[in-house]
Design a protein around this motif. Sequence first.
Motif, PDB file in Angstrom:
ATOM      1  N   ALA A  82       0.845  -1.196   0.000  1.00 50.59           N
ATOM      2  CA  ALA A  82       0.000   0.000   0.000  1.00 50.59           C
ATOM      3  C   ALA A  82       0.877   1.242   0.000  1.00 50.59           C
ATOM      4  O   ALA A  82       1.936   1.268   0.636  1.00 50.59           O
ATOM      5  N   VAL A  83       0.435   2.265  -0.715  1.00 54.68           N
ATOM      6  CA  VAL A  83       1.116   3.560  -0.711  1.00 54.68           C
ATOM      7  C   VAL A  83       0.206   4.566  -0.010  1.00 54.68           C
ATOM      8  O   VAL A  83      -0.985   4.668  -0.339  1.00 54.68           O
ATOM      9  N   VAL A  84       0.774   5.284   0.950  1.00 54.56           N
ATOM     10  CA  VAL A  84       0.005   6.244   1.741  1.00 54.56           C
ATOM     11  C   VAL A  84       0.529   7.647   1.464  1.00 54.56           C
ATOM     12  O   VAL A  84       1.729   7.905   1.592  1.00 54.56           O
ATOM     13  N   LEU A  85      -0.378   8.524   1.067  1.00 54.53           N
ATOM     14  CA  LEU A  85      -0.053   9.936   0.824  1.00 54.53           C
ATOM     15  C   LEU A  85      -0.648  10.760   1.961  1.00 54.53           C
ATOM     16  O   LEU A  85      -1.850  10.680   2.230  1.00 54.53           O
ATOM     17  N   THR A  86       0.190  11.547   2.649  1.00 49.05           N
ATOM     18  CA  THR A  86      -0.303  12.356   3.757  1.00 49.05           C
ATOM     19  C   THR A  86       0.240  13.774   3.665  1.00 49.05           C
ATOM     20  O   THR A  86       1.303  14.007   3.096  1.00 49.05           O
ATOM     21  N   ALA A  92      -4.703  15.583   5.433  1.00 49.44           N
ATOM     22  CA  ALA A  92      -5.244  14.733   4.363  1.00 49.44           C
ATOM     23  C   ALA A  92      -4.471  13.422   4.303  1.00 49.44           C
ATOM     24  O   ALA A  92      -3.265  13.381   4.552  1.00 49.44           O
ATOM     25  N   ARG A  93      -5.180  12.348   3.972  1.00 46.16           N
ATOM     26  CA  ARG A  93      -4.540  11.032   3.857  1.00 46.16           C
ATOM     27  C   ARG A  93      -5.241  10.240   2.755  1.00 46.16           C
ATOM     28  O   ARG A  93      -6.472  10.144   2.738  1.00 46.16           O
ATOM     29  N   THR A  94      -4.466   9.710   1.845  1.00 38.69           N
ATOM     30  CA  THR A  94      -4.989   8.866   0.769  1.00 38.69           C
ATOM     31  C   THR A  94      -4.184   7.575   0.729  1.00 38.69           C
ATOM     32  O   THR A  94      -2.949   7.615   0.759  1.00 38.69           O
ATOM     33  N   THR A  95      -4.880   6.432   0.675  1.00 39.93           N
ATOM     34  CA  THR A  95      -4.196   5.135   0.645  1.00 39.93           C
ATOM     35  C   THR A  95      -4.666   4.350  -0.566  1.00 39.93           C
ATOM     36  O   THR A  95      -5.878   4.277  -0.837  1.00 39.93           O
ATOM     37  N   VAL A  96      -3.714   3.800  -1.302  1.00 43.93           N
ATOM     38  CA  VAL A  96      -4.051   2.937  -2.444  1.00 43.93           C
ATOM     39  C   VAL A  96      -3.238   1.652  -2.329  1.00 43.93           C
ATOM     40  O   VAL A  96      -2.111   1.655  -1.812  1.00 43.93           O
ATOM     41  N   CYS A  97      -3.835   0.553  -2.798  1.00 48.18           N
ATOM     42  CA  CYS A  97      -3.120  -0.727  -2.841  1.00 48.18           C
ATOM     43  C   CYS A  97      -2.610  -0.974  -4.253  1.00 48.18           C
ATOM     44  O   CYS A  97      -3.348  -0.786  -5.226  1.00 48.18           O
ATOM     45  N   LEU A  98      -1.359  -1.375  -4.372  1.00 45.61           N
ATOM     46  CA  LEU A  98      -0.774  -1.690  -5.663  1.00 45.61           C
ATOM     47  C   LEU A  98      -1.074  -3.150  -6.010  1.00 45.61           C
ATOM     48  O   LEU A  98      -1.431  -3.953  -5.147  1.00 45.61           O
ATOM     49  N   GLU A  99      -0.905  -3.466  -7.301  1.00 48.73           N
ATOM     50  CA  GLU A  99      -1.165  -4.823  -7.777  1.00 48.73           C
ATOM     51  C   GLU A  99       0.153  -5.518  -8.066  1.00 48.73           C
ATOM     52  O   GLU A  99       1.080  -4.905  -8.605  1.00 48.73           O
ATOM     53  N   ASP A 121       0.234  22.319   0.253  1.00 48.57           N
ATOM     54  CA  ASP A 121       1.623  22.639  -0.056  1.00 48.57           C
ATOM     55  C   ASP A 121       2.418  21.397  -0.450  1.00 48.57           C
ATOM     56  O   ASP A 121       2.606  21.111  -1.616  1.00 48.57           O
ATOM     57  N   ARG A 122       2.890  20.644   0.542  1.00 50.49           N
ATOM     58  CA  ARG A 122       3.717  19.476   0.291  1.00 50.49           C
ATOM     59  C   ARG A 122       3.116  18.245   0.969  1.00 50.49           C
ATOM     60  O   ARG A 122       2.801  18.296   2.160  1.00 50.49           O
ATOM     61  N   ALA A 123       2.972  17.162   0.215  1.00 50.34           N
ATOM     62  CA  ALA A 123       2.517  15.896   0.778  1.00 50.34           C
ATOM     63  C   ALA A 123       3.633  14.866   0.630  1.00 50.34           C
ATOM     64  O   ALA A 123       4.500  15.006  -0.236  1.00 50.34           O
ATOM     65  N   THR A 124       3.615  13.869   1.475  1.00 51.92           N
ATOM     66  CA  THR A 124       4.635  12.827   1.401  1.00 51.92           C
ATOM     67  C   THR A 124       3.987  11.473   1.129  1.00 51.92           C
ATOM     68  O   THR A 124       2.862  11.211   1.554  1.00 51.92           O
ATOM     69  N   MET A 125       4.718  10.627   0.395  1.00 52.99           N
ATOM     70  CA  MET A 125       4.229   9.288   0.064  1.00 52.99           C
ATOM     71  C   MET A 125       5.194   8.246   0.612  1.00 52.99           C
ATOM     72  O   MET A 125       6.408   8.361   0.437  1.00 52.99           O
ATOM     73  N   THR A 126       4.625   7.224   1.233  1.00 51.11           N
ATOM     74  CA  THR A 126       5.418   6.117   1.756  1.00 51.11           C
ATOM     75  C   THR A 126       4.787   4.809   1.306  1.00 51.11           C
ATOM     76  O   THR A 126       3.561   4.677   1.305  1.00 51.11           O
ATOM     77  N   ALA A 127       5.630   3.835   0.909  1.00 51.01           N
ATOM     78  CA  ALA A 127       5.133   2.502   0.536  1.00 51.01           C
ATOM     79  C   ALA A 127       5.259   1.574   1.737  1.00 51.01           C
ATOM     80  O   ALA A 127       6.315   1.531   2.394  1.00 51.01           O
ATOM     81  N   ALA A 143       8.651  -0.995   5.198  1.00 59.03           N
ATOM     82  CA  ALA A 143       8.248   0.282   4.588  1.00 59.03           C
ATOM     83  C   ALA A 143       9.430   0.844   3.813  1.00 59.03           C
ATOM     84  O   ALA A 143      10.592   0.475   4.060  1.00 59.03           O
ATOM     85  N   SER A 144       9.132   1.712   2.875  1.00 59.76           N
ATOM     86  CA  SER A 144      10.191   2.338   2.083  1.00 59.76           C
ATOM     87  C   SER A 144      11.078   3.189   2.988  1.00 59.76           C
ATOM     88  O   SER A 144      10.620   3.803   3.957  1.00 59.76           O
ATOM     89  N   ASP A 145      12.375   3.213   2.664  1.00 54.04           N
ATOM     90  CA  ASP A 145      13.324   3.948   3.495  1.00 54.04           C
ATOM     91  C   ASP A 145      13.180   5.457   3.346  1.00 54.04           C
ATOM     92  O   ASP A 145      13.444   6.201   4.286  1.00 54.04           O
ATOM     93  N   ARG A 146      12.798   5.894   2.172  1.00 55.77           N
ATOM     94  CA  ARG A 146      12.761   7.335   1.899  1.00 55.77           C
ATOM     95  C   ARG A 146      11.428   7.713   1.265  1.00 55.77           C
ATOM     96  O   ARG A 146      11.009   7.096   0.281  1.00 55.77           O
ATOM     97  N   ASP A 147      10.779   8.722   1.835  1.00 55.35           N
ATOM     98  CA  ASP A 147       9.493   9.163   1.313  1.00 55.35           C
ATOM     99  C   ASP A 147       9.672   9.917  -0.007  1.00 55.35           C
ATOM    100  O   ASP A 147      10.705  10.525  -0.255  1.00 55.35           O
ATOM    101  N   TRP A 148       8.616   9.869  -0.819  1.00 52.74           N
ATOM    102  CA  TRP A 148       8.521  10.793  -1.948  1.00 52.74           C
ATOM    103  C   TRP A 148       7.789  12.050  -1.477  1.00 52.74           C
ATOM    104  O   TRP A 148       6.945  11.973  -0.577  1.00 52.74           O
ATOM    105  N   ILE A 149       8.132  13.165  -2.065  1.00 55.22           N
ATOM    106  CA  ILE A 149       7.442  14.423  -1.777  1.00 55.22           C
ATOM    107  C   ILE A 149       6.654  14.845  -3.008  1.00 55.22           C
ATOM    108  O   ILE A 149       7.189  14.833  -4.126  1.00 55.22           O
ATOM    109  N   VAL A 150       5.396  15.209  -2.799  1.00 59.04           N
ATOM    110  CA  VAL A 150       4.580  15.783  -3.873  1.00 59.04           C
ATOM    111  C   VAL A 150       4.369  17.250  -3.534  1.00 59.04           C
ATOM    112  O   VAL A 150       3.655  17.588  -2.581  1.00 59.04           O
TER     113      VAL A 150
END
Length: 330
Positions: A82-86, A92-99, A121-127, A143-150
């Motif tokens: 799952a990837v979580v965007l917060t 705000a929080r959005t969660t999606v499951c990958l296939e 402004d800036r959101a972060t994504m973690t797998a 979990a992923s070691d490093r978040d992505w920033i949107v």
Amino acid sequence: MRGYPYERLAGSVTFRVTAVELRGPGEIREPLDTRAFSTVEQVVALGLAERDDWETARLTLTAVIPGRASAPDGPWTDIRVAVVLTEGATNARTTVCLEPGAEGGREWAGHLDLWRDDHLDRATMTAHVIATVGGVRGRVIAASDRDWIVDLKSDVPLRERELEVAQVGFREGPEWLRAFGDMPWTVDTSGEVPTVHVNTDFEGMADLIEGHGTATESLVRDLLHAQMCTDVWTAVFHTAIGDLEVEEDGTPLFPQDWRGEVLREMLPDVVPGRPLEDALRVVHTGRTGSSGWTELQPLIHYAATRRADVPKVLTATIRGLDRLDRETDS
């Protein structure tokens, strides 16, 4: 290091953004140029969009998990990714499951839709890798070691932000600045991005900052910048550590915005040789407990001066002044 009452998955979890599409009202999705996201920086810069009416951004994602996750003798079943965007500023929080895809179940892919109105402004994504362990469903095993920033505002996918610098006369400026009328600058950490307010009422300050002057003044300006940066790093660290969210068991959590970035950057120098989560707990305990906070101050100052390059700038200044003296004497 945080302990878990079940077996976790060793190894790295990597994930990346491979495409970004925008959609306006009632329109088909429009792909963004690949310059809008950087795999190296792990940042998506939605400010690069040439249109201003977009409503949603669809991020195409790929994650790769350790092969042992699906090993027949492993303790984990019902593996999910799952990837979580917060975003802390909007909660705000959005969660999606990958296939799962090919490659023995190691690679997973999917999409995440970001609604523009939900973010500021800036959101972060973690797998996260989730599994059933010991009969308990939904446990996070990696979990992923490093978040992505949107980043919704920036038009450059850079992880580190430049500080906002505002030149203003403190005597006639905003009311809160008038109390600092005799100071050359002050740092405001209350906004989305820390801002340095430079006092143009301070005689000679504006010319010095803008770089107009002699070689000597240039050296002084570099030294002044280094001192200003030290003040900024010190201020943002204290702000970041000052209002942490804490879990029920007392574990402090990294903030989701620039405060989290500051802590991850400085903690290795403030509490050297410890994992980041452990270092955060040490500093949080020192600040909220009855002892330890005073002992941390020299280390916080050390971390700030390192990032401001004070030793390097001071050495260059001393050598520069010596060179100017010799030129004057000859």
